[in-house]
Scaffold this active site. Structure first.
Site, short mmCIF file in Angstrom:
data_model
loop_
_atom_site.label_atom_id
_atom_site.label_comp_id
_atom_site.label_asym_id
_atom_site.label_seq_id
_atom_site.Cartn_x
_atom_site.Cartn_y
_atom_site.Cartn_z
N PRO A 24 15.75 -15.14 66.87
CA PRO A 24 15.40 -15.12 68.29
C PRO A 24 15.96 -16.36 68.99
CG PRO A 24 13.50 -15.71 66.94
CD PRO A 24 14.58 -15.31 65.99
N CYS A 26 15.88 -17.87 72.94
CA CYS A 26 15.50 -17.77 74.35
C CYS A 26 16.71 -17.97 75.25
CB CYS A 26 14.49 -18.87 74.70
SG CYS A 26 12.84 -18.48 74.16
N ALA A 60 11.94 -15.06 71.90
CA ALA A 60 10.50 -15.21 72.10
C ALA A 60 10.10 -14.53 73.41
CB ALA A 60 10.12 -16.68 72.13
N GLN A 102 10.73 -10.92 68.88
CA GLN A 102 9.76 -11.96 68.52
C GLN A 102 8.66 -11.99 69.58
OE1 GLN A 102 10.70 -16.21 68.89
NE2 GLN A 102 10.01 -16.49 66.78
N TYR A 185 4.20 -23.52 69.05
CA TYR A 185 3.61 -22.58 70.01
C TYR A 185 2.22 -22.14 69.49
CZ TYR A 185 8.17 -23.05 72.07
OH TYR A 185 9.30 -23.59 72.63
N ARG A 233 7.34 -15.84 61.62
CA ARG A 233 8.14 -17.07 61.59
C ARG A 233 7.20 -18.27 61.53
NH1 ARG A 233 13.50 -19.13 64.96
NH2 ARG A 233 14.64 -18.95 63.03
N GLY A 326 22.12 -18.80 64.19
CA GLY A 326 21.75 -18.93 65.60
C GLY A 326 22.90 -19.39 66.47
N ARG A 327 23.03 -20.72 66.61
CA ARG A 327 24.01 -21.26 67.55
C ARG A 327 25.43 -20.81 67.26
NH1 ARG A 327 21.61 -27.09 66.79
NH2 ARG A 327 21.18 -26.04 64.82
C1 LIG Z 1 19.37 -21.32 72.74
C2 LIG Z 1 18.33 -21.27 71.66
C3 LIG Z 1 17.14 -20.60 71.88
C4 LIG Z 1 16.17 -20.50 70.87
N1 LIG Z 1 15.04 -19.74 71.07
C5 LIG Z 1 14.21 -19.49 70.03
C6 LIG Z 1 13.17 -18.55 70.17
O1 LIG Z 1 13.04 -17.84 71.17
N2 LIG Z 1 12.32 -18.39 69.11
C7 LIG Z 1 12.48 -19.08 67.95
O2 LIG Z 1 11.69 -18.91 67.03
N3 LIG Z 1 13.50 -19.95 67.79
C8 LIG Z 1 14.37 -20.15 68.79
N4 LIG Z 1 15.45 -20.97 68.61
C9 LIG Z 1 15.72 -21.51 67.26
C10 LIG Z 1 16.71 -20.59 66.52
O3 LIG Z 1 16.16 -19.32 66.28
C11 LIG Z 1 17.15 -21.22 65.19
O4 LIG Z 1 16.04 -21.33 64.35
C12 LIG Z 1 17.78 -22.59 65.38
O5 LIG Z 1 18.75 -22.55 66.42
C13 LIG Z 1 18.42 -23.12 64.11
O6 LIG Z 1 19.43 -22.25 63.66
P1 LIG Z 1 21.00 -22.54 63.96
O7 LIG Z 1 21.32 -23.90 63.39
O8 LIG Z 1 21.72 -21.42 63.23
O9 LIG Z 1 21.21 -22.48 65.43
C14 LIG Z 1 16.40 -21.12 69.63
C15 LIG Z 1 17.59 -21.84 69.43
C16 LIG Z 1 18.56 -21.90 70.42
C17 LIG Z 1 19.85 -22.61 70.13
#
Ligand SMILES: Cc1cc2nc3c(=O)[nH]c(=O)nc-3n(C[C@H](O)[C@H](O)[C@H](O)COP(=O)(O)O)c2cc1C
Length: 359
Positions: A24, A26, A60, A102, A185, A233, A326-327
């Site tokens: 997820p 946001c 989320a 989520q 949260y 999560r 994610g990113r």
């Molecule tokens: C833009 C953005 C929004 C995110 N929103 C959420 C979210 O809505 N819910 C959540 O559990 N984690 C959220 N995260 C965390 C990611 O799901 C992920 O756990 C985190 O970016 C680490 O993974 P990565 O290194 O592959 O980016 C967000 C991360 C980013 C970069």
């Protein structure tokens, strides 16, 4: 040749085409502040599904208006939101991926500025769409206003919010549900002694602090039935003395398994500001592996996993069952296709119109 990360995985009879999933993320992109997804969400999530992921998880999504992190978050407390989300699940399915969402309540970290554009800091005032936050106790998150402590009726309303949102999510076509128990949260706030000093049955012992999350799990399961896989999560640690930690995460994960949760997604942090986190490639992977070993449940690993060989190795070495990217998926929505190419795996669902790019 098969590749571990491209092996299908089945949860409660739902076959998922591979183990490279989108976590997820946001977008804070609901300018109308009504929780209804827009064409941005359609395009963003559709392109991630087209990129070859097994599961695309919608960000989320507030189960109540006060449960949003920012006024620009998605919500799922009414039918208009449900109907708009069903366009997104249709598009994800049309690309061969499964759709997860989520379900979240931001608790004491609600009513904050979105994470891009102007960010004055602190809470969003009412004239910009903000609201009074709630939490387990009147302990503020650093830099934010103190939440109102939820009373018994408030807790019941939170549970009811998760249940109603879960019903609408299934009706909108989501294949999997994820409950947000991480990142400071509401559900995580109840878990951690640093944000929960209640003296009723929701505070004190680990059993009491876990009561709300387990109540939500049971109530959602009763609402949606046995067929829908459920993910929780968790933050494996607050990275802070006296806070939530890995041993509690392992115990809780076993309880979640006994309550029918199908997969634990292991992240960390978010409940305490200004902590030192040793960030680096796969830095949260050891937590996921520990939970996998102790609970016997499938786990998803996340955090700076952005290389095809790294992803393959994690699954091939049984360190986790699923890898969340994610990113790197924002930088390259076709990361799974690129991974297949790098691993010389002949991805049967590579989009035909893109084939010439990978010859
Ligand atoms: C833009 C953005 C929004 C995110 N929103 C959420 C979210 O809505 N819910 C959540 O559990 N984690 C959220 N995260 C965390 C990611 O799901 C992920 O756990 C985190 O970016 C680490 O993974 P990565 O290194 O592959 O980016 C967000 C991360 C980013 C970069």
């Amino acid at each position: 040749m098969t590749r571990a990360v491209f092996d299908p995985i089945t949860l409660r009879g739902l076959e998922i085409r591979n183990r490279l999933w989108i976590p997820p993320m946001c977008q804070y992109a609901v300018d109308a502040q009504d929780g209804v997804p827009t064409d941005w969400h359609l395009m963003h999530l559709g392109s991630l599904a087209r990129g070859g992921a097994g599961v695309v998880t919608v960000e989320a999504t507030g189960v109540t208006p006060e449960g949003r992190i920012s006024p620009q978050d998605l919500g799922l407390w009414n039918d208009a939101q449900r109907d708009a989300l069903s366009r997104i699940t249709d598009l994800i399915h049309a690309q061969g991926a499964q759709a997860a969402i989520q379900l979240a309540h931001a608790g004491r970290k609600a009513s904050t500025w979105r994470a891009w554009g102007p960010r004055p800091g602190g809470n969003v005032p009412a004239e910009h769409g903000g609201w009074q936050s709630v939490g387990p106790s009147e302990i503020p998150f650093d830099g934010l206003e103190a939440p109102e402590a939820l009373d018994a009726a408030g807790i019941d309303a939170v549970v009811a919010g998760f249940v109603a949102a879960a019903r609408r999510a299934v009706d909108a076509g989501f294949d999997l549900l994820e409950l947000h128990g991480a990142h400071g949260y509401l559900l995580h706030e109840f878990l951690s002694p640093l944000s929960n000093d209640r003296t009723d049955e929701y505070g004190g012992s680990l059993e009491n602090r876990a009561r709300l999350l387990l109540r939500v799990v049971d109530a959602v399961r009763a609402e949606v039935g046995e067929a829908v896989p459920m993910i929780v999560r968790l933050s494996a640690t607050d990275w802070a003395e006296g806070g939530w930690d890995l041993p509690q995460t392992e115990t809780l994960s076993s309880w979640l398994g006994a309550h029918g949760v199908d997969l634990i997604s292991i992240s960390s942090g978010g409940n305490v500001a200004d902590v030192q986190i040793p960030v680096g490639p796969g830095y949260q992977l050891p937590f996921a592996s520990a939970v996998r070993r102790s609970s016997g449940l499938p786990v998803a690993a996340v955090g700076m996993i952005d290389d095809p060989f790294q992803a393959e190795q994690i699954v091939a070495l049984d360190q986790a069952d699923v890898v969340l990217v994610g990113r790197e998926s924002l930088r390259d929505p076709n990361f799974p296709i690129r991974t297949a190419d790098a691993l010389r795996y002949d991805m049967p669902y590579k989009p035909g119109p893109y084939e010439r790019a990978y010859r």
